[in-house]
Scaffold this motif. Structure first.
Motif, PDB file in Angstrom:
ATOM      1  N   UNK A 119      15.552  33.054  40.109  1.00 14.55           N
ATOM      2  CA  UNK A 119      16.934  33.157  39.622  1.00 14.55           C
ATOM      3  C   UNK A 119      17.794  32.180  40.428  1.00 14.55           C
ATOM      4  N   UNK A 120      17.932  30.954  39.934  1.00 15.97           N
ATOM      5  CA  UNK A 120      18.589  29.910  40.730  1.00 15.97           C
ATOM      6  C   UNK A 120      20.015  30.265  41.151  1.00 15.97           C
ATOM      7  N   UNK A 121      20.746  30.987  40.295  1.00 17.35           N
ATOM      8  CA  UNK A 121      22.139  31.289  40.650  1.00 17.35           C
ATOM      9  C   UNK A 121      22.205  32.273  41.813  1.00 17.35           C
ATOM     10  N   UNK A 122      21.251  33.229  41.829  1.00 12.84           N
ATOM     11  CA  UNK A 122      21.198  34.173  42.947  1.00 12.84           C
ATOM     12  C   UNK A 122      20.816  33.422  44.225  1.00 12.84           C
ATOM     13  N   UNK A 123      19.828  32.531  44.097  1.00 14.16           N
ATOM     14  CA  UNK A 123      19.382  31.765  45.264  1.00 14.16           C
ATOM     15  C   UNK A 123      20.497  30.890  45.807  1.00 14.16           C
ATOM     16  N   UNK A 124      21.294  30.346  44.897  1.00  9.49           N
ATOM     17  CA  UNK A 124      22.358  29.429  45.302  1.00  9.49           C
ATOM     18  C   UNK A 124      23.371  30.138  46.187  1.00  9.49           C
ATOM     19  N   UNK A 125      23.646  31.410  45.878  1.00  8.45           N
ATOM     20  CA  UNK A 125      24.595  32.146  46.715  1.00  8.45           C
ATOM     21  C   UNK A 125      23.843  33.236  47.482  1.00  8.45           C
ATOM     22  N   UNK A 126      22.959  32.794  48.358  1.00  9.34           N
ATOM     23  CA  UNK A 126      22.217  33.739  49.174  1.00  9.34           C
ATOM     24  C   UNK A 126      23.186  34.400  50.152  1.00  9.34           C
ATOM     25  N   UNK A 127      22.811  35.605  50.666  1.00  8.35           N
ATOM     26  CA  UNK A 127      23.764  36.368  51.494  1.00  8.35           C
ATOM     27  C   UNK A 127      24.285  35.557  52.685  1.00  8.35           C
ATOM     28  N   UNK A 128      25.560  35.720  52.955  1.00 10.96           N
ATOM     29  CA  UNK A 128      26.166  35.043  54.099  1.00 10.96           C
ATOM     30  C   UNK A 128      26.725  33.668  53.774  1.00 10.96           C
ATOM     31  N   UNK A 129      26.664  33.289  52.472  1.00 13.03           N
ATOM     32  CA  UNK A 129      27.080  31.928  52.121  1.00 13.03           C
ATOM     33  C   UNK A 129      28.540  31.669  52.491  1.00 13.03           C
ATOM     34  N   UNK A 130      29.403  32.726  52.354  1.00 12.97           N
ATOM     35  CA  UNK A 130      30.822  32.446  52.588  1.00 12.97           C
ATOM     36  C   UNK A 130      31.097  32.065  54.049  1.00 12.97           C
ATOM     37  N   UNK A 131      30.360  32.731  54.980  1.00 18.05           N
ATOM     38  CA  UNK A 131      30.613  32.456  56.403  1.00 18.05           C
ATOM     39  C   UNK A 131      30.095  31.087  56.803  1.00 18.05           C
ATOM     40  N   UNK A 132      28.856  30.804  56.374  1.00 16.15           N
ATOM     41  CA  UNK A 132      28.262  29.552  56.846  1.00 16.15           C
ATOM     42  C   UNK A 132      28.971  28.337  56.253  1.00 16.15           C
ATOM     43  N   UNK A 133      29.353  28.411  54.970  1.00 14.41           N
ATOM     44  CA  UNK A 133      30.033  27.240  54.397  1.00 14.41           C
ATOM     45  C   UNK A 133      31.396  27.041  55.056  1.00 14.41           C
ATOM     46  N   UNK A 134      32.125  28.123  55.303  1.00 19.60           N
ATOM     47  CA  UNK A 134      33.438  27.984  55.961  1.00 19.60           C
ATOM     48  C   UNK A 134      33.265  27.413  57.368  1.00 19.60           C
ATOM     49  N   UNK A 174      23.912  38.951  63.040  1.00 19.31           N
ATOM     50  CA  UNK A 174      23.467  40.145  63.763  1.00 19.31           C
ATOM     51  C   UNK A 174      22.834  41.162  62.817  1.00 19.31           C
ATOM     52  N   UNK A 175      23.436  41.298  61.628  1.00 16.03           N
ATOM     53  CA  UNK A 175      22.913  42.259  60.657  1.00 16.03           C
ATOM     54  C   UNK A 175      21.700  41.706  59.917  1.00 16.03           C
ATOM     55  N   UNK A 176      21.825  40.437  59.476  1.00 16.16           N
ATOM     56  CA  UNK A 176      20.857  39.913  58.517  1.00 16.16           C
ATOM     57  C   UNK A 176      19.688  39.184  59.172  1.00 16.16           C
ATOM     58  N   UNK A 177      19.910  38.542  60.325  1.00 17.58           N
ATOM     59  CA  UNK A 177      18.838  37.799  60.978  1.00 17.58           C
ATOM     60  C   UNK A 177      18.768  38.218  62.446  1.00 17.58           C
TER      61      UNK A 177
END
Lengths: 451, 341
Positions: free
Chosen positions: A166-181, A242-245
């Protein structure tokens, strides 16, 4: 060194090199447009000249960024064919959109750089804005790929590769908002600090130069704002890690044992054999508070994870300390600068502050590289976390030392030339040199006089 | 047409555009290297002025092709990255040197000698890169790259160093040089410069013909699939007849000095040649072991990629049109009136 290490070294070198130019390609257009806007508003020739100087810097840096980016797009396959062969389809969408953004950036940069006399002033400014917007978009999309590698989603892993993609799900993998900002801010911060450092350097030698004071007044607001926002965004990002990795967090903090009320270790060198960190300054409960907002929260230690999934702990920890340390220094300097600006009504230009900004000039780039190392080393031994190991992805092509040394020498040479050319651009603006500053005409401009 | 067929067609389309724009920039580098005669400096200045605002944009068609390849046909991308590791790495070195030296020459103001050195790096790399690109294409189409499962079993050198691959490399080089010369006849501001490049276009056009003949003769043993593909279907025959017609038209128009139209005819000729290559190896992406269908990503990825392409085209195409409109050649302009900011 094994071929795997040479492949990793080549990829790392290519990215470390490209990242500097990419960050400049994202941020310099913003500074250039800000100068143009000031020039339009005030009619001040110095701001116009600054906009033109920044445009030349952008042209040089963007060209090197474009070619080193091409190298990377090929290297994904040349060095990690099975990564691309299996996960190319999962993560191809943000890559494609990055391509579109990069295309737009190059087109409008062409108009902006070469079309000053061919298009209307409004169109020219619009081109500059488009360069800035599409540069940011391209950094955004390419960071999404890194987010996916850190915490992949949007597929089901099988021994034969991903299924149920599911490319759209993969594109916005969890945490995307923090890392891109975090990444976008770091681009602006690194470039604005570098620019401020350069102008502070000139002002130390020529304190009266109006041009460089104005240049500083363009760089400082961007530098101060980003340096103060970055720790906040970084904190969000770290809380997510801390939560995810948790294993990455444990390596970043040198946390070997799982404990409640874990201390924050500042500095120090982790030793994986003894499971200790020597020479660190411990702040009791600090890590539990920072990571989970609770002084007694449990922080998972490295020992909670199989040894063969540990990242290189010492490297990750040290890189993280460098990033946080330089980030804190920059935030502190920005705070002092803003206080002075508020109290005196003008940007500081005293010798002590100029020295501080000169020293802080390279820190943004140091933090950018260190932060990138944290995320890359911190993901090891995986190329796609939990799904594919880096060692599984490496190319079967032998003698990888050869391309590694080729690109190392090539990039060292290019880096030196770029630095030289940029310094040359700055030297042209030194006060008191008058018309000599023009130097030799640019290529193709002097042939008029031959015939 | 199936989704992967459409995607494959778009992939071929990006290679056409890369040849028409990026290829011509390589050709410009070739003519920089070969600049001679009393107007040597002005020839080089014209090439630099024509390329300056657009070379980075033109170059991006290659990146689009690469991204489409690994997103849409990941298995083929992985196999080619292994089989062609060596020439692709060399190509990258060439691409880096070409672009960097071109930019450094423009901004390094230490004097003529330094600018000449950068010029040499720029033009030298512009000769090597198309040669390598052509050799890679030759290897892909020849059938010499063999893949079993996910493993490349044909080694890292032989497929791209065959006589046929070399011939395709030389063909690509002459083709790009020809294209650049034709474009430059139109871009040149003065009749003398136009004549310079007209002579070069006619000369390199003859070389294109010779190189094409060489490729054809070697294809019989070196790339049997192409050899048969040439006459395989009425569509292929029409494509090749169209190419021949465009080539003759371009020659006649150059001869009679109708440069604006010669440019169009030459572009049609080169575009049809690239499409002819694609048609000759259809339905294979890597002859003879990987077809479009076998290499294709999952259907959902393919559909999203097509959607991204539509969005991309909606943004990029009007922007490019604007770029070329802004920098269209103006007759009153001398080659020396630089507009660099």
């Amino acid at each position: 060194m094994t071929d795997l290490l040479f492949a990793r070294a080549q990829m790392g070198l290519s990215l470390a090199f490209h990242i500097v130019f990419a960050a400049a390609g994202v941020a310099l257009p913003v500074l250039m447009v800000l100068s143009d806007l000031k020039a339009r508003r005030t009619g001040d020739a110095d701001y116009r000249k600054l906009g033109q100087k920044l445009a030349k810097g952008t042209a040089i840096l963007f060209a090197v960024g474009a070619v080193s980016g091409t190298v990377l797009s090929f290297e994904l396959g040349l060095l990690w064919p099975d990564f691309m062969g299996q996960y190319g389809e999962v993560i191809g969408l943000p890559f494609s959109l990055e391509g579109v953004a990069f295309f737009t950036e190059a087109i409008f940069l062409g108009i902006y750089l070469y079309g000053r006399e061919r298009v209307s002033p409004g169109m020219h400014l619009f081109s500059g804005v488009m360069v800035a917007v599409s540069g940011a978009a391209s950094a955004f999309f390419v960071t999404l790929v890194n987010v996916f590698m850190n915490q992949p989603s949007g597929f089901v892993p099988t021994p034969n590769g991903p299924t149920d993609v599911q490319p759209l799900v993969a594109m916005f993998s969890p945490g995307w908002q923090y890392q891109t900002a975090h990444v976008l801010l770091s681009c602006y911060q690194a470039s604005a600090f570098a620019m401020a450092g350069i102008h502070a350097f000139v002002l130390l030698r020529h304190p009266g130069s109006a041009f460089h004071r104005k240049a500083l007044s363009v760089a400082l607001p961007v530098a101060c704002l980003t340096a103060l926002l970055q720790p906040l965004v970084g904190d969000f990002s770290a809380k997510h890690v801390a939560k995810a990795q948790p294993v990455k967090l444990a390596a970043m903090e040198g946390q070997f044992e799982t404990e409640r009320g874990a201390p924050l270790r500042i500095g120090g060198l982790p030793d994986v054999e003894t499971g200790t960190v020597s020479g660190a300054l411990d702040i009791p409960h600090g890590l539990s508070i920072l990571a989970f907002g609770d002084p007694h929260a449990e922080v998972k230690g490295l020992e909670a994870f199989p040894r063969d999934t540990w990242p290189p702990v010492a490297k990750v920890h040290v890189a993280f300390q460098v990033m946080v340390g330089t980030g804190s220094l920059m935030a502190l300097l920005s705070l002092v600068t803003l206080v002075q600006r508020w109290r005196r009504g003008e940007w500081p230009s005293g010798r002590r502050m100029m020295r501080a900004w000169l020293v802080a000039g390279p820190l943004g780039l140091v933090a950018l590289e260190a932060g990138w190392l944290v995320t890359e080393w911190g993901r090891q031994p995986w190329i796609v976390h939990g799904a594919m190991r880096t060692a599984e992805a490496v190319t079967p092509v032998p003698h990888l030392a050869a391309p590694f040394w080729t690109f190392t020498l090539l990039y060292l040479f290019l880096g030196a030339v770029v630095l030289f050319l940029l310094l040359h651009q700055v030297r042209d603006t030194l006060p008191g040199d008058g018309p000599r500053a023009a130097g030799h005409p640019a290529f193709g401009e002097d042939e008029a006089h031959v015939h | 047409m199936s989704t992967e067929g459409v995607l494959g067609f778009v992939l071929a389309g990006t290679f056409v555009l890369y040849a028409l724009f990026g290829g011509a920039d390589f050709g410009g580098g070739v003519w920089d290297l070969l600049a001679r005669g009393p107007r040597k400096a002005r020839q080089r200045a014209l090439i630099a002025r024509a390329m300056g605002p657009v070379w980075e944009v033109n170059h991006i068609w290659l990146i689009v092709g690469v991204v489409l390849m690994f997103a849409g046909f990941p298995r083929a991308f992985a196999a080619l990255s292994v089989a062609l590791h060596v020439p692709l790495t060399l190509l990258l070195v060439g691409i880096v040197c070409r672009g960097a030296a071109f930019t450094f020459r423009a901004y390094d103001t230490r004097g003529d000698a330094v600018q000449r050195q950068w010029g040499l790096v720029f033009s030298g790399a512009s000769v090597v890169a198309p040669l390598l690109l052509g050799m890679c294409v030759g290897a892909v189409v020849s059938g010499d790259i063999r893949v079993e499962g996910r493993v490349v079993v044909s080694g890292f050198f032989a497929p791209w160093l065959s006589p046929f691959a070399w011939a395709v490399g030389v063909f690509a080089l002459t083709l790009f040089a020809f294209l650049a010369a034709v474009y430059l006849t139109h871009e040149a501001p003065s009749p003398e410069l136009k004549e310079d490049f007209r002579r070069r276009a006619l000369g390199s056009g003859a070389l294109v013909f010779a190189a094409a003949l060489g490729v054809l003769l070697l294809a019989r043993t070196g790339a049997p699939r192409v050899w048969h593909g040439l006459l395989a279907s009425p569509f292929a025959v029409a494509l090749h007849l169209g190419t021949a017609l465009a080539a003759v038209t371009a020659f006649v128009l150059l001869w009679t000095r109708r440069y604006a139209w010669a440019r169009v005819a030459a572009a049609v000729q080169v575009g049809l040649i690239v499409l002819g290559w694609a048609a000759a190896q259809y339905p294979y992406l890597v002859v003879p072991d990987i077809t479009l269908k076998a290499a294709a990503a999952s259907p959902s990825t393919q559909r999203l990629l097509l959607a991204a392409l539509v969005v991309g085209a909606a943004v990029v195409v009007p922007s490019i049109a604007l770029l070329f409109r802004v920098f269209r050649p103006r007759p009153e302009e001398d080659a020396t009136a630089s507009t660099r900011s």
